[in-house]
Design a protein around this motif. Sequence first.
Motif, PDB file in Angstrom:
ATOM      1  N   GLY A   1       0.801  -1.227   0.000  1.00 36.87           N
ATOM      2  CA  GLY A   1       0.000   0.000   0.000  1.00 36.87           C
ATOM      3  C   GLY A   1       0.831   1.273   0.000  1.00 36.87           C
ATOM      4  O   GLY A   1       0.673   2.121  -0.889  1.00 36.87           O
ATOM      5  N   PRO A   2       1.725   1.451   1.003  1.00 36.82           N
ATOM      6  CA  PRO A   2       2.551   2.660   1.000  1.00 36.82           C
ATOM      7  C   PRO A   2       3.388   2.796  -0.259  1.00 36.82           C
ATOM      8  O   PRO A   2       3.591   3.911  -0.758  1.00 36.82           O
ATOM      9  N   LEU A   3       3.885   1.658  -0.787  1.00 34.68           N
ATOM     10  CA  LEU A   3       4.664   1.706  -2.025  1.00 34.68           C
ATOM     11  C   LEU A   3       3.795   2.193  -3.185  1.00 34.68           C
ATOM     12  O   LEU A   3       4.226   3.029  -3.998  1.00 34.68           O
ATOM     13  N   LEU A   4       2.563   1.694  -3.257  1.00 35.11           N
ATOM     14  CA  LEU A   4       1.639   2.101  -4.307  1.00 35.11           C
ATOM     15  C   LEU A   4       1.325   3.591  -4.223  1.00 35.11           C
ATOM     16  O   LEU A   4       1.350   4.312  -5.226  1.00 35.11           O
ATOM     17  N   VAL A   5       1.047   4.070  -3.006  1.00 38.79           N
ATOM     18  CA  VAL A   5       0.765   5.490  -2.806  1.00 38.79           C
ATOM     19  C   VAL A   5       1.967   6.329  -3.213  1.00 38.79           C
ATOM     20  O   VAL A   5       1.836   7.352  -3.902  1.00 38.79           O
ATOM     21  N   GLY A   6       3.154   5.888  -2.793  1.00 33.34           N
ATOM     22  CA  GLY A   6       4.362   6.646  -3.095  1.00 33.34           C
ATOM     23  C   GLY A   6       4.635   6.754  -4.589  1.00 33.34           C
ATOM     24  O   GLY A   6       4.941   7.836  -5.094  1.00 33.34           O
ATOM     25  N   ILE A   7       4.508   5.641  -5.299  1.00 30.30           N
ATOM     26  CA  ILE A   7       4.790   5.639  -6.740  1.00 30.30           C
ATOM     27  C   ILE A   7       3.798   6.521  -7.504  1.00 30.30           C
ATOM     28  O   ILE A   7       4.184   7.355  -8.324  1.00 30.30           O
ATOM     29  N   ILE A   8       2.500   6.328  -7.202  1.00 31.25           N
ATOM     30  CA  ILE A   8       1.465   7.103  -7.903  1.00 31.25           C
ATOM     31  C   ILE A   8       1.605   8.586  -7.583  1.00 31.25           C
ATOM     32  O   ILE A   8       1.493   9.447  -8.473  1.00 31.25           O
ATOM     33  N   ALA A   9       1.871   8.905  -6.304  1.00 31.43           N
ATOM     34  CA  ALA A   9       2.016  10.311  -5.914  1.00 31.43           C
ATOM     35  C   ALA A   9       3.214  10.947  -6.602  1.00 31.43           C
ATOM     36  O   ALA A   9       3.164  12.111  -7.031  1.00 31.43           O
ATOM     37  N   GLN A  10       4.298  10.193  -6.727  1.00 31.52           N
ATOM     38  CA  GLN A  10       5.504  10.736  -7.360  1.00 31.52           C
ATOM     39  C   GLN A  10       5.305  10.934  -8.861  1.00 31.52           C
ATOM     40  O   GLN A  10       5.753  11.925  -9.433  1.00 31.52           O
ATOM     41  N   VAL A  11       4.601   9.989  -9.485  1.00 35.70           N
ATOM     42  CA  VAL A  11       4.362  10.076 -10.924  1.00 35.70           C
ATOM     43  C   VAL A  11       3.422  11.228 -11.258  1.00 35.70           C
ATOM     44  O   VAL A  11       3.645  11.988 -12.209  1.00 35.70           O
ATOM     45  N   THR A  12       2.338  11.381 -10.458  1.00 33.59           N
ATOM     46  CA  THR A  12       1.324  12.393 -10.760  1.00 33.59           C
ATOM     47  C   THR A  12       1.591  13.721 -10.074  1.00 33.59           C
ATOM     48  O   THR A  12       1.008  14.738 -10.440  1.00 33.59           O
TER      49      THR A  12
END
Length: 424
Positions: free
Chosen positions: A380-391
């Motif tokens: 979960g935190p990894l998913l949030v981090g990746i999406i937040a960084q990309v967008t």
Amino acid sequence: MKREPATSRFKYTKEERSWIMQDWGNSAYSIMITTAVFPLFFKAVASSGGLSDATSTAYWGYANSIATLIVSLLAPILGALADYKNQRMSMFTFFTLSGIVATLAFSFAPAGSWLYLFIFYVISAIGFSGANIFYDGSLIDVTTNSRMDRVSSAGFGWGYIGSSIPFVIFIAFQLTGVLPVSQTTLIKMGFVLTAVWWFVFTIPYWKNVEQKSFIEREPHLIKNSFLRLWSTLRGIKEYRQAFLFLIAYFFYIDGVGTIFKMATAVGSDIGLSANDLIVVMLIVQFVAFPFSILYGVLAKRFGAKNMIFVGIITYTFICIYALQLESLQTFIILALLVGTAQGGVQSLSRSLFGQLIPKERANEFFGFYNIFGKFAAVVGPLLVGIIAQVTGNSLDGVFALIILFVIGGVLLIFVKIPHEKEVE
């Protein structure tokens, strides 16, 4: 084996009350040490000891990772050992007292000694998480299958209140300044309060909870515990429903935990102050109390599995609503929604799993439960981090958690729940 039921479906037996009070006691650790006070104290001490903010944050992450990894790897073997007659309480006591003593040790930290805090925090976290393996496993011994949902929900519900009281007392003294002591001394007093609170409200558990489901002792306990673990893994088809549930649990509980852990960072991103976030945290605690109890009551009528689905749907809506966050008001609404579902999903997951496993091996299986819960905190935190960084937007990351709830919900559909008739 049928156990003596409570005198009324709305009352608890002495064993059930004692089990619930343990959650009331140890939950103080969660908010005072894991979440709110100790992390800030650790960073302050690390800063005075010459560490940069980035380095102290990294070390805080390392401490949590070390404790999580140790407990996760040891959980199944600890659980397997605890299934032997008269083993569970001694192991519960060892880990509980380790956590309490280490928490008390925080108050003796030398100035600037971040390494001292690092070491004792790891010990306290291992003690807290390790004790919970045996605490969760004892649920099947304090109540019946038909009452398990409500008792588990009551544990989480009262735990939210129990965890809030020491925190509110600490905040009251901090804001009013009525005690003629320094901020550091006040914080250390808060650690003492947490340790004492944890110890005192564990006493009923020590006195009244017994290990009724067990495997008879035999020579070479450790060796045979490993052999039983290997046998369980090889015979996974025999426990298909329990392991299918664990896979579903892995996904949706990851979403639940991620939203709770990332809430502070997301709130900060939309401009909320530290005081605002403390208020919101307390709102979640107090809202979660009645709704945890309510989930347990409704599970009696509609079933634990269906109520978990209600929680998953609520969290799916939370992910969508997160896109609207822009102010304290909208963040409070989000917190209220989290509070309505968080405790219910967690408590009913615990009780539902308890109904799917062989009771004489409950501690071993709750060891696996602990592993899936701990390692679920990664995706979960990894998913949030990746999406937040990309967008470039952390709210998009929260929205992406819908994926975890959908996968978990779909897998949960295929879990078959045994319906065992018991005397109320």
